[in-house]
Design a protein around this motif. Structure first.
Motif, PDB file in Angstrom:
ATOM      1  N   ILE A   1       1.319   2.188  12.352  1.00 15.14           N
ATOM      2  CA  ILE A   1       2.388   2.798  11.570  1.00 15.14           C
ATOM      3  C   ILE A   1       3.701   2.032  11.873  1.00 15.14           C
ATOM      4  CG2 ILE A   1       3.603   4.877  10.972  1.00 15.14           C
ATOM      5  CD1 ILE A   1       0.947   4.945   9.927  1.00 15.14           C
ATOM      6  N   LYS A   2       3.829   1.560  13.244  1.00 21.66           N
ATOM      7  CA  LYS A   2       4.954   0.885  13.552  1.00 21.66           C
ATOM      8  C   LYS A   2       5.046  -0.255  13.031  1.00 21.66           C
ATOM      9  CE  LYS A   2       7.751   0.081  17.556  1.00 21.66           C
ATOM     10  NZ  LYS A   2       7.593  -0.311  18.905  1.00 21.66           N
ATOM     11  N   LYS A   3       3.927  -0.908  12.921  1.00 26.45           N
ATOM     12  CA  LYS A   3       4.018  -2.394  12.703  1.00 26.45           C
ATOM     13  C   LYS A   3       4.033  -2.696  11.112  1.00 26.45           C
ATOM     14  CE  LYS A   3       0.330  -5.874  11.801  1.00 26.45           C
ATOM     15  NZ  LYS A   3      -1.309  -6.246  12.025  1.00 26.45           N
ATOM     16  N   CYS A   4       3.745  -1.545  10.112  1.00 17.65           N
ATOM     17  CA  CYS A   4       3.570  -1.774   8.675  1.00 17.65           C
ATOM     18  C   CYS A   4       4.400  -0.912   8.038  1.00 17.65           C
ATOM     19  CB  CYS A   4       2.208  -1.586   8.391  1.00 17.65           C
ATOM     20  SG  CYS A   4       0.930  -2.490   9.114  1.00 17.65           S
ATOM     21  N   ARG A   5       4.756   0.473   8.515  1.00 17.50           N
ATOM     22  CA  ARG A   5       5.732   1.345   7.870  1.00 17.50           C
ATOM     23  C   ARG A   5       6.789   0.692   7.010  1.00 17.50           C
ATOM     24  NH1 ARG A   5       6.613   6.910  10.490  1.00 17.50           N
ATOM     25  NH2 ARG A   5       8.264   5.722  11.417  1.00 17.50           N
ATOM     26  N   ASP A   6       7.101   1.053   5.826  1.00 18.35           N
ATOM     27  CA  ASP A   6       8.318   0.351   5.154  1.00 18.35           C
ATOM     28  C   ASP A   6       8.454  -1.030   4.884  1.00 18.35           C
ATOM     29  OD1 ASP A   6       9.012   2.916   4.573  1.00 18.35           O
ATOM     30  OD2 ASP A   6      10.419   3.132   6.710  1.00 18.35           O
ATOM     31  N   LYS A   7       7.411  -1.740   5.357  1.00 18.01           N
ATOM     32  CA  LYS A   7       7.132  -3.195   5.139  1.00 18.01           C
ATOM     33  C   LYS A   7       6.232  -3.306   4.025  1.00 18.01           C
ATOM     34  CE  LYS A   7       8.421  -4.443   9.805  1.00 18.01           C
ATOM     35  NZ  LYS A   7       7.957  -3.511  10.942  1.00 18.01           N
ATOM     36  N   ASN A   8       4.868  -3.063   4.223  1.00 19.84           N
ATOM     37  CA  ASN A   8       3.959  -2.959   3.271  1.00 19.84           C
ATOM     38  C   ASN A   8       3.128  -1.805   2.924  1.00 19.84           C
ATOM     39  OD1 ASN A   8       2.503  -3.856   5.191  1.00 19.84           O
ATOM     40  ND2 ASN A   8       0.847  -4.961   4.058  1.00 19.84           N
ATOM     41  N   LEU A   9       3.583  -0.741   3.864  1.00 18.41           N
ATOM     42  CA  LEU A   9       2.963   0.707   3.618  1.00 18.41           C
ATOM     43  C   LEU A   9       3.889   1.649   3.774  1.00 18.41           C
ATOM     44  CD1 LEU A   9       0.433   2.209   4.437  1.00 18.41           C
ATOM     45  CD2 LEU A   9       1.095   2.222   6.818  1.00 18.41           C
ATOM     46  N   PHE A  10       3.779   2.619   2.441  1.00 22.67           N
ATOM     47  CA  PHE A  10       4.793   3.394   2.462  1.00 22.67           C
ATOM     48  C   PHE A  10       4.023   4.980   2.090  1.00 22.67           C
ATOM     49  CE2 PHE A  10       5.785  -0.748   0.578  1.00 22.67           C
ATOM     50  CZ  PHE A  10       6.903  -0.971   1.214  1.00 22.67           C
ATOM     51  N   PHE A  11       4.634   5.975   2.622  1.00 21.90           N
ATOM     52  CA  PHE A  11       4.329   7.254   2.424  1.00 21.90           C
ATOM     53  C   PHE A  11       5.449   7.907   1.317  1.00 21.90           C
ATOM     54  CE2 PHE A  11       2.462   5.778   6.161  1.00 21.90           C
ATOM     55  CZ  PHE A  11       1.162   5.993   6.270  1.00 21.90           C
ATOM     56  N   LYS A  12       4.785   8.447   0.151  1.00 23.24           N
ATOM     57  CA  LYS A  12       5.871   8.949  -0.784  1.00 23.24           C
ATOM     58  C   LYS A  12       5.168  10.260  -1.435  1.00 23.24           C
ATOM     59  CE  LYS A  12       7.871   4.389  -1.945  1.00 23.24           C
ATOM     60  NZ  LYS A  12       7.999   3.512  -2.948  1.00 23.24           N
ATOM     61  N   THR A  13       6.098  10.910  -2.227  1.00 20.16           N
ATOM     62  CA  THR A  13       5.840  12.130  -3.008  1.00 20.16           C
ATOM     63  C   THR A  13       5.646  11.809  -4.462  1.00 20.16           C
ATOM     64  OG1 THR A  13       7.898  12.822  -2.779  1.00 20.16           O
ATOM     65  CG2 THR A  13       6.230  13.892  -1.373  1.00 20.16           C
ATOM     66  N   ASN A  14       6.126  10.712  -4.803  1.00 22.97           N
ATOM     67  CA  ASN A  14       6.339  10.176  -6.037  1.00 22.97           C
ATOM     68  C   ASN A  14       4.890   9.488  -6.722  1.00 22.97           C
ATOM     69  OD1 ASN A  14       6.948   9.428  -8.835  1.00 22.97           O
ATOM     70  ND2 ASN A  14       8.831   8.727  -8.272  1.00 22.97           N
ATOM     71  N   ILE A  15       4.257  10.632  -6.931  1.00 17.52           N
ATOM     72  CA  ILE A  15       2.676  10.108  -7.376  1.00 17.52           C
ATOM     73  C   ILE A  15       2.858   9.549  -8.628  1.00 17.52           C
ATOM     74  CG2 ILE A  15       0.184  11.015  -7.800  1.00 17.52           C
ATOM     75  CD1 ILE A  15       1.059  13.288  -5.977  1.00 17.52           C
TER      76      ILE A  15
ATOM     77  N   VAL B   1       0.878  -1.322  -0.030  1.00 20.95           N
ATOM     78  CA  VAL B   1      -0.010  -0.015  -0.023  1.00 20.95           C
ATOM     79  C   VAL B   1       0.806   1.182  -0.111  1.00 20.95           C
ATOM     80  CG1 VAL B   1      -1.727   1.303   1.278  1.00 20.95           C
ATOM     81  CG2 VAL B   1      -1.669  -1.125   1.395  1.00 20.95           C
ATOM     82  N   THR B   2       0.701   2.215  -0.838  1.00 16.62           N
ATOM     83  CA  THR B   2       1.564   3.348  -1.149  1.00 16.62           C
ATOM     84  C   THR B   2       0.541   4.549  -0.886  1.00 16.62           C
ATOM     85  OG1 THR B   2       3.078   2.405  -2.394  1.00 16.62           O
ATOM     86  CG2 THR B   2       3.267   4.718  -2.458  1.00 16.62           C
ATOM     87  N   VAL B   3       0.859   5.447   0.074  1.00 12.45           N
ATOM     88  CA  VAL B   3       0.025   6.556   0.104  1.00 12.45           C
ATOM     89  C   VAL B   3       0.666   7.818  -0.390  1.00 12.45           C
ATOM     90  CG1 VAL B   3      -1.520   7.867   1.987  1.00 12.45           C
ATOM     91  CG2 VAL B   3      -0.856   5.433   2.522  1.00 12.45           C
ATOM     92  N   VAL B   4       0.120   8.451  -1.394  1.00 12.02           N
ATOM     93  CA  VAL B   4       0.912   9.718  -1.876  1.00 12.02           C
ATOM     94  C   VAL B   4       0.275  10.930  -1.641  1.00 12.02           C
ATOM     95  CG1 VAL B   4       2.165   8.321  -3.755  1.00 12.02           C
ATOM     96  CG2 VAL B   4      -0.127   9.378  -4.278  1.00 12.02           C
ATOM     97  N   ASP B   5       0.991  12.087  -1.779  1.00 10.24           N
ATOM     98  CA  ASP B   5       0.491  13.433  -1.459  1.00 10.24           C
ATOM     99  C   ASP B   5       1.423  14.404  -2.039  1.00 10.24           C
ATOM    100  OD1 ASP B   5      -1.636  14.116   1.105  1.00 10.24           O
ATOM    101  OD2 ASP B   5      -0.448  15.967   0.073  1.00 10.24           O
TER     102      ASP B   5
END
Ligand code: NAD
Ligand code: UGA
Length: 471
Positions: free
Chosen positions: A65-79, A33-37
């Motif tokens: 967030i602790k559990k999933c971030r950078d495992k299967n949850l990513f926050f990015k600006t590259n839309i 899952v990648t969340v972009v903004d």
């Protein structure tokens, strides 16, 4: 078409995008899952190693967030990249009230939805399911579809290879801030509107990882879009109803909590959303009702429009009436008086101040010449300063650098104050030690409890005059 969902992209890393994708990532470990903004600072904050710096405060969010971030949850600006890789794209962008042009002041501003649809149209590949999660006017899916295929058409005209296809679903979000993780993990229902059965099944399969099948409701697109607006309108209507009765209680000797209990015990009515207060805030009730009013007028249903408009009138009136009561009880003038404001968020357990009743009430008190000391356990100083400056400027209210001061605890706020006004129902304010507080306030001391959460008997015992909503 059979869809296999391995990569999800969510456009919009806000109060809906962040928590809802964190829950999907946590329940579906095999999906990326990648969340972009477009807001780089917001994405930076979502990626902050220190979890207390996440851009929004929601109980339980940090754990996910602790559990999933950078495992299967990513926050990015590259839309573009995230759209390119996605099999399913959620639109969770903001849809505020339009400020200018046709429908200004009522219709929803769909520019961010449109911009996202254009990007999807351009950068997606293969068969993409586009899911409307933002709250949208009825028939927006039609617009989204036509934007999505516009780029496909231009490729066709140029005889360029083009294998894109889109399916649009409506999947409105019903979470409430402050309880959003629990609402997402245990929803009353999940609503999916659409006409592509395979796409609906693909989205349903994601929810089936944690939601019981009987809670997943499938409708056509328009029913789904309209149900979201209707649910918010009904919830807001209950608040305006109970607030209108709170004023009758104050004039007659009835007590709003007794009335709410008696009314709410009727199974047909139910007990939720019957808490009188300073009026509803939050980013959605007002804008969604305004949109319902706009749509009703658009379809020539003027009586329907004016019915829903009244819910907003009562809400504004409740806020105004509370600031007037404060002025009246404090001998008709607030000049040279210091008023402690307890709570600035629109409700407890969030740092969100959008449309918070605190903003208008504080502005009115500033207009009367009061000096405010403001304390909220989770809202930061900059946000309070910005909200009050904007409110004063847009209503032509004069203010100076000492019109308000943001404090970092209850005691500093109460110290030398003539009155305390509880505006948010933070638990801390329900458990105030009135003996200690009465010693540091100026006399005669007043407590204005707009949420009905303080112990009025103990406050009174400590020589504090008290006004409580609906009593
Ligand atoms: P928000 O303002 O917190 O977040 C929206 C985000 O979208 C912002 O960070 C913004 O920068 C980003 N964005 C806008 N255009 C973009 C683009 N083209 N590309 C990438 N990012 C873009 O809003 P929110 O509170 O999360 O609400 C989003 C939608 O969900 C609204 O339609 C709202 O009505 C609905 N909703 C909100 C809630 C709630 O509790 N806040 C609950 C249910 C539904
Ligand atoms: C609301 C709805 O509850 C969600 O279902 C919806 O998804 C969301 O709007 C949205 O579309 O944005 P939210 O605004 O986060 O959620 O919070 P609520 O709990 O609904 O509270 C809204 C306002 O009403 C707050 O100011 C709250 O203090 C006030 N309220 C609520 C009352 O004054 N009395 C009540 O009994 C309940």
């Amino acid at each position: 078409m059979n869809y296999k969902i391995k990569n999800i992209c969510c456009i919009g890393a806000g109060f809906v995008g962040g928590p809802s994708m964190a829950v999907i990532a946590s329940k579906c470990p095999n999906i990326n899952v990648t969340v972009v903004d477009i807001n780089e600072k917001r994405i930076e904050a979502w990626n902050d190693k220190n979890l207390s710096n996440l851009p929004i405060y929601e109980p339980g969010l940090d754990v996910l967030i602790k559990k999933c971030r950078d495992k299967n949850l990513f926050f990015k600006t590259n839309i573009e990249q995230a759209i390119f890789e996605a099999d399913m794209i959620f639109l969770s962008v903001n849809t505020p009230t339009k400020q200018t042009g046709v429908g200004a002041g009522q219709a929803l501003d769909l520019r961010w939805v449109e911009a996202s649809a254009r990007q999807i149209s351009k950068f997606s590949t293969g068969n993409t399911i586009v899911v409307e999660k933002s709250t949208l006017p009825v028939r927006t899916a039609e617009t989204v579809k036509s934007i999505l295929i516009s780029n496909k058409d231009s490729l066709d005209k140029k005889n360029m290879p083009n294998s894109k296809s889109f399916s649009v679903l409506s999947n409105p979000e019903f979470l409430a801030e402050g309880t959003s993780i629990n609402d997402l993990e245990n929803p009353d229902r999940v609503l999916i509107g659409g006409d592509d059965l395979k796409a609906i099944e693909a989205l349903e399969n994601i929810y089936l990882n944690w939601v019981e099948p009987q809670k997943i409701l499938k409708t056509n697109l328009w029913s789904s879009e309209l149900s979201k607006l209707t649910a918010n309108a009904f919830l807001a209507q209950r608040i305006s109803s109970i607030n209108s009765i709170s004023a009758i209680c104050e004039s007659t000797g009835a007590d709003i909590s007794d009335v709410a209990e008696a009314v709410g015990m009727d199974n047909r009515i139910g007990s939720n959303f019957l808490k009188a207060g300073p009026g509803f805030g939050g980013s959605c009730f007002k804008k969604d009702i305004l949109n319902l009013v706009y749509l009703s007028n658009y379809y020539g249903l003027e009586e329907v429009a004016s019915y829903w408009e009244k819910i907003l009138d009562i809400n504004n009136w409740q806020q105004k009436r509370i600031s007037e009561i404060i002025v009246h009880k404090l001998f008709g003038t607030l000049s040279n008086k210091c008023i402690g404001i307890l709570g600035f968020a629109f409700k407890a357990n969030t740092n969100d101040t959008r449309e918070s009743p605190a903003i208008n009430i504080c502005r009115d008190l500033i207009e009367e010449g009061a000096k405010l000391k403001i304390y909220d356990p989770k809202v930061n100083n900059l946000q309070i300063d910005m909200d009050l400056k904007n409110a004063c400027i847009s209503s032509n209210v004069e203010y100076s650098s000492d019109s308000w001061l943001v404090e970092d605890n209850l005691y500093k706020t109460a110290n030398n104050s003539d009155a305390l006004v509880v505006l948010t129902e933070w638990e801390e304010f329900a458990n105030i030690n009135w003996h200690e507080i009465s010693c540091i306030m100026r006399s005669p001391s007043w407590l204005f409890d707009t949420r009905g959460i303080t112990n009025k008997y103990i406050a009174k015992k400590n020589n504090i005059n008290i006004w409580q909503v609906g009593v």
